[in-house]
Design an enzyme around this catalytic site. Sequence first.
Site, PDB file in Angstrom:
ATOM      1  N   HIS A 164      -4.669  -2.129 -44.316  1.00 53.31           N
ATOM      2  CA  HIS A 164      -5.726  -2.657 -45.182  1.00 53.31           C
ATOM      3  C   HIS A 164      -5.054  -3.481 -46.274  1.00 53.31           C
ATOM      4  CE1 HIS A 164      -8.350   0.912 -43.814  1.00 53.31           C
ATOM      5  NE2 HIS A 164      -8.778  -0.184 -43.223  1.00 53.31           N
ATOM      6  N   GLU A 167      -4.472  -2.889 -50.192  1.00 52.76           N
ATOM      7  CA  GLU A 167      -3.708  -1.707 -50.632  1.00 52.76           C
ATOM      8  C   GLU A 167      -2.254  -2.106 -50.858  1.00 52.76           C
ATOM      9  OE1 GLU A 167      -4.834   1.060 -47.508  1.00 52.76           O
ATOM     10  OE2 GLU A 167      -6.953   0.789 -47.991  1.00 52.76           O
ATOM     11  N   ARG A 222     -10.062  -6.341 -47.275  1.00 52.68           N
ATOM     12  CA  ARG A 222      -9.592  -5.137 -46.582  1.00 52.68           C
ATOM     13  C   ARG A 222      -9.300  -5.375 -45.117  1.00 52.68           C
ATOM     14  NH1 ARG A 222     -10.747   0.652 -46.257  1.00 52.68           N
ATOM     15  NH2 ARG A 222     -11.707   1.232 -44.281  1.00 52.68           N
ATOM     16  N   HIS A 291      -1.811   4.355 -46.450  1.00 55.34           N
ATOM     17  CA  HIS A 291      -2.920   3.647 -47.093  1.00 55.34           C
ATOM     18  C   HIS A 291      -2.968   3.986 -48.576  1.00 55.34           C
ATOM     19  CE1 HIS A 291      -5.167   2.403 -43.372  1.00 55.34           C
ATOM     20  NE2 HIS A 291      -4.350   3.291 -42.861  1.00 55.34           N
ATOM     21  N   GLU A 365      -2.728   8.642 -48.213  1.00 52.44           N
ATOM     22  CA  GLU A 365      -3.443   7.822 -49.191  1.00 52.44           C
ATOM     23  C   GLU A 365      -2.638   7.945 -50.476  1.00 52.44           C
ATOM     24  OE1 GLU A 365      -6.124   5.920 -48.903  1.00 52.44           O
ATOM     25  OE2 GLU A 365      -7.122   6.572 -47.075  1.00 52.44           O
TER      26      GLU A 365
END
Lengths: 404, 330
Positions: A164, A167, A222, A291, A365
């Site tokens: 993405h 990020e 994204r 991510h 994440e």
Amino acid sequence: MKGLLVLTALFVAVFGKFILQCDINLYNIHFPHVQLDFWMNPARESLPVDLHVPFHSLQAVRAFLAYNQIPYHIMIENVQDLVDEEQLQMLKYRGFPRSTDDFVYTTYHDLDSINSFMDMLVAENSNMVSKIVIGQSYENRPLNVLKFSTGANRPGIWMDTGLHSREWITHASGIWFAKKIVTDYGRDPVLTDILNSYDIFLEIVANPDGLAYTHSDDRMWRKTRKPNPGSSCVGVDPNRNWETGFGGPGSSSNPCSQTYHGPSIHSEPEVKAIVEFVKSHGNLKAFLSIHSYSQMLLYPYGYTHTAAKDQAELHELARKATSELQSLYNTAYTYGSIITTIYQADGVTTDWAYEQGIKYSYTFELRDTGRYGFILPADQILPTAEETWLALMVIMEHIKNNPY
Amino acid sequence: MDLRLPQYSEVWICEAAGLQQCFSELQLFVQLCSSGKRHSVSQALHKQHIPPSGAELWIMKTVCWTSVLAFTFLQLTAALPCVPADPAHTHNQTELEMATGELVPTHFPARRAAKVAVHYLNTRHGSPFRVFGLQQVHKATAEDVDAGGRKYSLDFSVTEWARSKSVFRCSAVVLFSTAQKTPPDVQLQCEDLQQINTAPQEEAFYHRYSTSDSAVSALNIPDSHGNMSQDMEPFWHLAGVSASFIMLRESSENTEFNMAQVASVTQQETSEKQLMLKYHLLLHDFVSQEILHWQLLSCWSPERGVRVLEMQFLPKCPHASGPPYSTPDQ
């Protein structure tokens, strides 16, 4: 008077300026109408004085010193030359690091800069790093994967960052990981051990079209940049385009949505390239997708509440990894299956990889929890990468100790 | 874009050579005019006043206004795709499977409810020097409610992000109603928040910007790299607090909001004893992953706190009625 005059002086004739070093009591010397710049001020009789003289004052100063019999010698012929050279160096450094030791890890980089980093890393470590192009993005950019290998026919560990594009902390961390691996091999016993049994594959920019777009047009982009026929909306969510759970309610069928799964399984070239690579390699033991944001370590599944067969082991490993991560800067991480911890997400990398038989499939994440979100300040790159690396090391060490 | 020019008119002569420049100045001119800042218009813009003939005047004005309109229209439509509300895209599946009873504190059902409570906290206690973020949920339970909806009881901690970094313990009851367009109801108690004294900074900040001759105006806070000047931080915090009003109102069990970025902030003239700010904010809904553009008019003073006077969702597609994330009833 002579007693006050001590010796050595350096005098430099110059196109623009010169430096003069004299051991004299210059408090007694006045240079009216002459522009002088002391680089080492008169302090004591016995100490030298460094004098920087502009060209137009050269004659006057030389005459004065000669008349007063003050010895001197030239240290620098042409200060301007030095200044010019320094400017050149600074420009070169800023735009184009000459090596991965020159590279600035504490800032976010664009695609060109990341690509040249990869090439430099390979060039500097050709004994253990190579670059594989696994495919082309929709806009025909190469999909580059760094292979870290110390021997042939090894099982592999896969890592991807930047799937993405908004990020940015993930690409930045990926760059740092790459450098960390080559730095620590041969120095850190655990990593050396791991790399002596496993290859590491690292795709730093899994979505180059998206990254380029975040720099040129929309920082919050994204998805991929592939147009959708019949819609004015562009792009597919590359983390909903995978086969396992494809098309479920944890994704969208609307091309305008940020979680649009795409027209079909693996329709995105960025996704297909990884799928084909993984299948043709056939011996990957871990699949780690990185991510941001939320500070979580997640394992399968995202598309169903059914527990993964290896849930207990994956859960315990996640606990250890996040605990190790937290030990560095007290960054708190949550862990669990995707569907219970974050939301239902269908067609994600982790679920697909797990179904391929890759047991250690995780989604990270990274920082933060929403204060800055995607626009994490660059001064957090280093701490984020460092703490995340600890978690990765825990996982990789576990893999090595639990071969399957 | 409001094209009315109250009691103020100017002649603009856009020559071919500098058309682009002319248009951008024109847009700025209109923006300043419609914000009411008449006196700063002439300060901000430098242009030539050439007394025109009547016919010339008409032609010039028409050309310019038409061009501005066309230009703006093109800008709006060309780049931005339509994002109509998508009833098909929903995470309602999880609603059915949502746990009742004791919840795992780190998982999303408890976290989403706690974040709603934090939005509420910010609307009541936020300021340019005080913004709260969720630190941790300690305990959470959920139960269905007879009237339709779900009630969450939460024990959690918040961090004060702006200055003190202090941690406070709170408890809250958050009620999500199944009735359409009903914002969640929050009952909240926290430890003594007055421990953090931000009065001196608030007074200084208020005084500086309410008595200044020029109006603050800035874009992209933070910038793409996460940077912002120290001067802009209180405006960023104020944006976060103002955003909390929106995020609170728009929240459901199927959303999880954060403010992603301040696209722009423009100080407005006001006769009241308030700092009046017009914000264009980007909110991020974690569940749908959408970036939502909201425009709002916010005012603040040390005495009265933050109040949002107007809020407007800016759809990417002109005919969309509302934001694209799911609402419980769809």
